[in-house]
Write a protein that holds these residues in place. Sequence first.
Motif, PDB file in Angstrom:
ATOM      1  N   VAL A 131      22.529  53.716  27.766  1.00  0.00           N
ATOM      2  CA  VAL A 131      23.682  53.276  28.558  1.00  0.00           C
ATOM      3  C   VAL A 131      23.590  53.894  29.962  1.00  0.00           C
ATOM      4  N   LEU A 132      23.154  55.150  30.046  1.00  0.00           N
ATOM      5  CA  LEU A 132      22.939  55.778  31.347  1.00  0.00           C
ATOM      6  C   LEU A 132      21.928  54.973  32.159  1.00  0.00           C
ATOM      7  N   GLY A 133      20.884  54.490  31.514  1.00  0.00           N
ATOM      8  CA  GLY A 133      19.891  53.670  32.200  1.00  0.00           C
ATOM      9  C   GLY A 133      20.514  52.433  32.826  1.00  0.00           C
ATOM     10  N   GLN A 134      21.425  51.799  32.114  1.00  0.00           N
ATOM     11  CA  GLN A 134      22.114  50.629  32.657  1.00  0.00           C
ATOM     12  C   GLN A 134      22.986  51.033  33.844  1.00  0.00           C
ATOM     13  N   PHE A 135      23.659  52.175  33.720  1.00  0.00           N
ATOM     14  CA  PHE A 135      24.492  52.697  34.817  1.00  0.00           C
ATOM     15  C   PHE A 135      23.628  52.935  36.062  1.00  0.00           C
ATOM     16  N   LEU A 136      22.446  53.494  35.864  1.00  0.00           N
ATOM     17  CA  LEU A 136      21.545  53.750  36.989  1.00  0.00           C
ATOM     18  C   LEU A 136      20.974  52.455  37.560  1.00  0.00           C
TER      19      LEU A 136
END
Length: 90
Positions: free
Chosen positions: A46-51
Amino acid sequence: MSTTSQKHRNFVSEPMADKPVTALAGIGDRLGHSLTEQGYDKAYVVLGQFLLLRKDSELFCYWLKDVTAANSKQADDCAQCLKDWCDAFL
């Protein structure tokens, strides 16, 4: 001044490691299940999507609501949690 949940404070207080998606503030069992079914099983995914969305909280909230049918508070809590974690660790 806004307050944060204990879940938010716990998440932001340490490295992400291999935490499940439900460790994110705003993400409970129902949203976690929905995210997991779509391949977002870990908080770092999910952090990857945020980034990928360039840490744009508004875009991230739109994405999360679209993908999981999260409400505005859940999406905002998750975005703020990820933003605060990034501020602390990136």
